[in-house]
Design an enzyme around this catalytic site. Structure first.
Site, PDB file in Angstrom:
ATOM      1  N   ASP A  60      85.124  46.717   9.217  1.00 19.84           N
ATOM      2  CA  ASP A  60      83.844  46.891   9.924  1.00 19.84           C
ATOM      3  C   ASP A  60      82.714  46.400   9.030  1.00 19.84           C
ATOM      4  O   ASP A  60      82.115  47.175   8.295  1.00 19.84           O
ATOM      5  CB  ASP A  60      83.661  48.370  10.289  1.00 19.84           C
ATOM      6  CG  ASP A  60      82.333  48.628  10.982  1.00 19.84           C
ATOM      7  OD1 ASP A  60      81.622  47.649  11.308  1.00 19.84           O
ATOM      8  OD2 ASP A  60      82.007  49.812  11.197  1.00 19.84           O
ATOM      9  N   LYS A  62      80.345  44.431  10.543  1.00 23.96           N
ATOM     10  CA  LYS A  62      79.292  44.102  11.531  1.00 23.96           C
ATOM     11  C   LYS A  62      78.630  42.774  11.189  1.00 23.96           C
ATOM     12  O   LYS A  62      77.428  42.677  10.975  1.00 23.96           O
ATOM     13  CB  LYS A  62      78.271  45.238  11.626  1.00 23.96           C
ATOM     14  CG  LYS A  62      78.885  46.541  12.125  1.00 23.96           C
ATOM     15  CD  LYS A  62      77.850  47.600  12.453  1.00 23.96           C
ATOM     16  CE  LYS A  62      78.488  48.860  12.981  1.00 23.96           C
ATOM     17  NZ  LYS A  62      79.273  49.619  11.987  1.00 23.96           N
ATOM     18  N   VAL A  63      79.467  41.757  11.179  1.00 24.03           N
ATOM     19  CA  VAL A  63      79.044  40.424  10.742  1.00 24.03           C
ATOM     20  C   VAL A  63      77.974  39.879  11.697  1.00 24.03           C
ATOM     21  O   VAL A  63      78.114  39.972  12.921  1.00 24.03           O
ATOM     22  CB  VAL A  63      80.275  39.482  10.700  1.00 24.03           C
ATOM     23  CG1 VAL A  63      79.873  38.078  10.285  1.00 24.03           C
ATOM     24  CG2 VAL A  63      81.326  40.053   9.743  1.00 24.03           C
ATOM     25  N   ASP A  65      75.556  36.546  11.308  1.00 23.09           N
ATOM     26  CA  ASP A  65      74.893  35.464  10.571  1.00 23.09           C
ATOM     27  C   ASP A  65      75.066  34.139  11.317  1.00 23.09           C
ATOM     28  O   ASP A  65      75.603  34.111  12.435  1.00 23.09           O
ATOM     29  CB  ASP A  65      75.486  35.396   9.139  1.00 23.09           C
ATOM     30  CG  ASP A  65      74.418  35.046   8.113  1.00 23.09           C
ATOM     31  OD1 ASP A  65      73.691  34.050   8.337  1.00 23.09           O
ATOM     32  OD2 ASP A  65      74.311  35.760   7.099  1.00 23.09           O
ATOM     33  N   ARG A 194      84.116  61.430  10.290  1.00 21.87           N
ATOM     34  CA  ARG A 194      83.951  62.686   9.550  1.00 21.87           C
ATOM     35  C   ARG A 194      84.808  63.833  10.062  1.00 21.87           C
ATOM     36  O   ARG A 194      85.275  64.656   9.271  1.00 21.87           O
ATOM     37  CB  ARG A 194      82.466  63.075   9.552  1.00 21.87           C
ATOM     38  CG  ARG A 194      81.630  62.204   8.628  1.00 21.87           C
ATOM     39  CD  ARG A 194      80.154  62.327   8.913  1.00 21.87           C
ATOM     40  NE  ARG A 194      79.771  61.655  10.159  1.00 21.87           N
ATOM     41  CZ  ARG A 194      78.529  61.595  10.626  1.00 21.87           C
ATOM     42  NH1 ARG A 194      77.549  62.177   9.961  1.00 21.87           N
ATOM     43  NH2 ARG A 194      78.258  60.950  11.744  1.00 21.87           N
TER      44      ARG A 194
HETATM   45  O1  O7M Z   1      82.865  59.903  13.348  1.00 24.10           O
HETATM   46  P1  O7M Z   1      81.730  59.519  12.439  1.00 24.10           P
HETATM   47  O2  O7M Z   1      80.398  59.721  13.071  1.00 24.10           O
HETATM   48  O3  O7M Z   1      81.830  60.117  11.084  1.00 24.10           O
HETATM   49  O4  O7M Z   1      81.896  57.964  12.145  1.00 24.10           O
HETATM   50  C1  O7M Z   1      81.737  56.990  13.132  1.00 24.10           C
HETATM   51  C2  O7M Z   1      82.109  55.635  12.595  1.00 24.10           C
HETATM   52  O5  O7M Z   1      81.897  54.669  13.603  1.00 24.10           O
HETATM   53  C3  O7M Z   1      81.284  55.191  11.392  1.00 24.10           C
HETATM   54  O6  O7M Z   1      82.110  54.348  10.595  1.00 24.10           O
HETATM   55  C4  O7M Z   1      80.187  54.364  12.012  1.00 24.10           C
HETATM   56  O7  O7M Z   1      79.714  53.370  11.140  1.00 24.10           O
HETATM   57  C5  O7M Z   1      80.918  53.723  13.194  1.00 24.10           C
HETATM   58  N1  O7M Z   1      80.085  53.389  14.366  1.00 24.10           N
HETATM   59  C6  O7M Z   1      79.296  54.332  14.958  1.00 24.10           C
HETATM   60  O8  O7M Z   1      79.289  55.506  14.584  1.00 24.10           O
HETATM   61  N2  O7M Z   1      78.503  53.977  16.009  1.00 24.10           N
HETATM   62  C7  O7M Z   1      78.473  52.723  16.509  1.00 24.10           C
HETATM   63  O9  O7M Z   1      77.777  52.465  17.478  1.00 24.10           O
HETATM   64  C8  O7M Z   1      79.303  51.751  15.940  1.00 24.10           C
HETATM   65  C9  O7M Z   1      80.137  52.122  14.911  1.00 24.10           C
HETATM   66  C10 O7M Z   1      81.103  51.163  14.537  1.00 24.10           C
HETATM   67  O10 O7M Z   1      82.211  51.395  14.173  1.00 24.10           O
HETATM   68  O11 O7M Z   1      80.738  49.925  14.735  1.00 24.10           O
HETATM   69  C11 O7M Z   1      81.681  48.969  14.693  1.00 24.10           C
END
Ligand code: O7M
EC number: 4.1.1.23
Length: 219
Positions: A60, A62-63, A65, A194
């Site tokens: 992850d 989130k590229v 560019d 979490r």
């Molecule tokens: O369950 P959490 O809240 O501890 O973690 C959620 C994970 O999903 C965490 O790695 C976030 O960066 C990711 N995430 C989101 O919570 N919301 C989004 O809209 C998108 C992501 C994600 O994974 O994007 C790819």
């Protein structure tokens, strides 16, 4: 990604030993482990391959560019052993096309963020989320990311992309979303961080969420 428990662990820990221990513990109860900046910046990119030996890895980053830079990032991520990569859609069709092309060479998958799960996503992202879902669908990516915190938006995005590509859905647990509701709204997988990695027993926590998902499907 093989659809079994329909649960993806977001492993946002920063300690290598903890990351490897949790990965080993939850193996069999999650279909993939999503790792991103927290773990990779803390421990180095070799962690991608180490975890991928146990469980498929979704990187992850989130590229977002220009196509050339995206291509360089994709090469690094897939060469490190990731099975899939998450990219943003707002950079447009040429950037996305490049990511898909590199992924294909490596036999890997691309997932595109549409609307994020946090409240701030309403400021800008929600307004273009449906266009990004369409873009992702046109680019024939493996799937999109849509918010478990808003099951009605998962449903809306599903109606745009049809059933050919998948939805992976974060926001379950600490952010307030429900795994069962996200699955019922049309998500193929839920992403949970979490609630699993901070639990006293991450394996038990993963098993319980996997059961909640199974019960929702069986209903
Ligand atoms: O369950 P959490 O809240 O501890 O973690 C959620 C994970 O999903 C965490 O790695 C976030 O960066 C990711 N995430 C989101 O919570 N919301 C989004 O809209 C998108 C992501 C994600 O994974 O994007 C790819």
């Amino acid at each position: 990604m093989i659809k079994d428990t329909r649960l993806i662990l977001a492993l946002d820990v920063t300690d290598r030993h903890q990351a490897l221990k949790i990965s080993q513990d939850v193996k069999g109860y999650v279909d993939a482990i999503k790792i991103g900046y927290p773990l990779v910046l803390a421990t180095g990119k070799d962690i991608i391959g180490e975890i991928a030996e146990m469980v498929p890895v979704i990187a992850d980053f989130k590229v977002a560019d220009i196509p050339n830079t995206d291509r360089l990032i994709c090469e690094q991520v897939f060469s490190a052993g990731a099975n899939a990569l998450i990219v943003h859609g707002f950079t447009g069709s040429d950037s996305l096309k490049t990511c898909v092309e590199v992924a294909e060479v490596h036999g890997a998958d691309i997932y595109v963020v549409t609307e994020m799960s946090h409240p701030g996503a309403l400021d800008f992202m929600q307004k273009v989320a449906e266009d990004m879902a369409q873009l992702a669908s046109n680019a024939k990516v493996a799937g999109v990311v849509a918010p478990a915190t808003r099951p009605e938006r998962v449903q809306k995005i599903r109606s745009i992309i049809g059933n050919d590509i998948a939805i992976i859905s974060p926001g379950v647990g600490v952010q307030g979303g429900s795994a069962a509701d996200a699955i019922k709204a049309g998500a193929d997988w839920v992403i949970v961080g979490r609630s699993i990695y901070l639990a006293d027993d991450p394996k038990k926590a993963a098993m319980e969420i996997a059961k909640e998902i199974k019960d929702a499907i069986d209903q």
